[in-house]
Design a protein around this motif. Structure first.
Motif, PDB file in Angstrom:
ATOM      1  N   ILE A  42      15.549 -77.498  13.748  1.00  0.00           N
ATOM      2  CA  ILE A  42      17.058 -77.985  13.425  1.00  0.00           C
ATOM      3  C   ILE A  42      17.929 -78.535  14.634  1.00  0.00           C
ATOM      4  N   GLU A  43      17.492 -78.153  15.883  1.00  0.00           N
ATOM      5  CA  GLU A  43      18.142 -78.948  16.889  1.00  0.00           C
ATOM      6  C   GLU A  43      17.423 -80.496  17.207  1.00  0.00           C
ATOM      7  N   LYS A  44      16.251 -80.368  16.633  1.00  0.00           N
ATOM      8  CA  LYS A  44      15.277 -81.691  17.113  1.00  0.00           C
ATOM      9  C   LYS A  44      16.018 -82.815  15.902  1.00  0.00           C
ATOM     10  N   THR A  45      16.109 -82.411  14.943  1.00  0.00           N
ATOM     11  CA  THR A  45      16.750 -83.202  13.606  1.00  0.00           C
ATOM     12  C   THR A  45      18.367 -83.371  13.620  1.00  0.00           C
ATOM     13  N   ASN A  46      18.984 -82.291  14.281  1.00  0.00           N
ATOM     14  CA  ASN A  46      20.252 -82.481  14.148  1.00  0.00           C
ATOM     15  C   ASN A  46      20.999 -81.739  15.332  1.00  0.00           C
ATOM     16  N   PRO A  47      20.951 -82.484  16.468  1.00  0.00           N
ATOM     17  CA  PRO A  47      21.363 -82.259  17.823  1.00  0.00           C
ATOM     18  C   PRO A  47      22.852 -81.721  17.810  1.00  0.00           C
ATOM     19  N   ALA A  48      22.904 -80.507  18.676  1.00  0.00           N
ATOM     20  CA  ALA A  48      24.367 -80.229  18.672  1.00  0.00           C
ATOM     21  C   ALA A  48      25.144 -80.930  19.805  1.00  0.00           C
ATOM     22  N   ILE A  49      26.244 -81.165  19.732  1.00  0.00           N
ATOM     23  CA  ILE A  49      27.277 -81.917  20.575  1.00  0.00           C
ATOM     24  C   ILE A  49      28.613 -81.174  20.887  1.00  0.00           C
ATOM     25  N   HIS A  50      29.036 -81.590  22.014  1.00  0.00           N
ATOM     26  CA  HIS A  50      30.543 -80.987  22.085  1.00  0.00           C
ATOM     27  C   HIS A  50      31.727 -81.592  21.345  1.00  0.00           C
ATOM     28  N   TYR A  51      32.411 -80.791  20.899  1.00  0.00           N
ATOM     29  CA  TYR A  51      33.694 -81.329  20.156  1.00  0.00           C
ATOM     30  C   TYR A  51      34.478 -81.952  21.053  1.00  0.00           C
ATOM     31  N   SER A  52      35.151 -83.147  20.697  1.00  0.00           N
ATOM     32  CA  SER A  52      36.235 -83.609  21.576  1.00  0.00           C
ATOM     33  C   SER A  52      37.167 -84.276  20.970  1.00  0.00           C
ATOM     34  N   GLU A  53      38.212 -84.668  21.466  1.00  0.00           N
ATOM     35  CA  GLU A  53      39.341 -85.290  20.694  1.00  0.00           C
ATOM     36  C   GLU A  53      39.150 -86.395  20.139  1.00  0.00           C
ATOM     37  N   LYS A  54      38.327 -87.447  20.566  1.00  0.00           N
ATOM     38  CA  LYS A  54      37.848 -88.450  19.975  1.00  0.00           C
ATOM     39  C   LYS A  54      37.107 -88.270  18.706  1.00  0.00           C
ATOM     40  N   PHE A  55      36.114 -86.918  18.774  1.00  0.00           N
ATOM     41  CA  PHE A  55      35.503 -86.895  17.286  1.00  0.00           C
ATOM     42  C   PHE A  55      36.296 -86.198  16.371  1.00  0.00           C
ATOM     43  N   SER A  56      37.738 -85.497  16.777  1.00  0.00           N
ATOM     44  CA  SER A  56      38.353 -84.752  15.946  1.00  0.00           C
ATOM     45  C   SER A  56      38.927 -86.029  15.084  1.00  0.00           C
ATOM     46  N   ARG A  57      39.207 -87.208  15.364  1.00  0.00           N
ATOM     47  CA  ARG A  57      39.978 -88.293  14.752  1.00  0.00           C
ATOM     48  C   ARG A  57      39.078 -88.690  13.623  1.00  0.00           C
ATOM     49  N   GLN A  58      38.009 -88.419  13.696  1.00  0.00           N
ATOM     50  CA  GLN A  58      37.027 -89.037  12.526  1.00  0.00           C
ATOM     51  C   GLN A  58      36.495 -87.835  11.765  1.00  0.00           C
ATOM     52  N   GLN A  59      36.804 -86.575  11.901  1.00  0.00           N
ATOM     53  CA  GLN A  59      36.291 -85.557  11.103  1.00  0.00           C
ATOM     54  C   GLN A  59      37.380 -84.265  10.823  1.00  0.00           C
TER      55      GLN A  59
END
Length: 149
Positions: A42-59
């Motif tokens: 699962i990690e290889k196909t969908n790597p985890a990332i750290h949530y950030s303010e920049k990310f929050s504007r898109q999701q």
């Protein structure tokens, strides 16, 4: 040979080493090994990332599994379908159910990997033997796996 096949072989070698006879003697350790291998796919196909303010504007700012908001720095997984979840929430979901997005049901892993994972877990849970596990794997990958043991 695909990376999944290599992971399966590693798992089988570990299972064999933990089961000196033909019976599986330490099911908790085997569940951990199988789950770790599954989560690494699962990690290889969908790597985890750290949530950030920049990310929050898109999701959206909330995990649809636990219904809690995302906090800056938390580990999240964004799937190919563009839905985002807390890493731990999604991983737990993917281990318990079909490996699909909880919202739109887009596949996260191929069906045969998910079926194989659940069959191996059921085999261990029901006191199956190493040979039973080999049978389940050979049903998917042919008799070539049996020759290795």
């Amino acid at each position: 040979m695909s990376s999944f096949n290599l992971i399966l072989l590693k798992t089988l070698f570990l299972i064999r080493s933990l089961a000196p006879g033909s019976k599986i003697t330490n099911p908790d350790k085997l569940f951990l090994i199988i789950s770790t291998q599954y989560l690494s796919l699962i990690e290889k196909t969908n790597p985890a990332i750290h949530y950030s303010e920049k990310f929050s504007r898109q999701q959206p700012g909330e995990c649809a599994v636990c219904l809690s908001g995302f906090m800056k720095g938390e580990r999240v997984r964004k799937l190919r379908c563009n839905h985002t979840f807390h890493k731990e929430c999604l991983d737990k979901w993917l281990q318990q159910y079909l490996a699909t997005c909880p919202l739109c049901r887009t596949r996260v892993l191929p069906d045969e990997i998910v079926v194989n994972y659940h069959q191996l877990q059921d085999n261990i849970r029901n006191g199956g033997s190493f040979d039973d596990s080999m049978f389940l794997l050979s049903a998917l990958y042919g008799n070539s796996l049996k020759k290795l043991f």
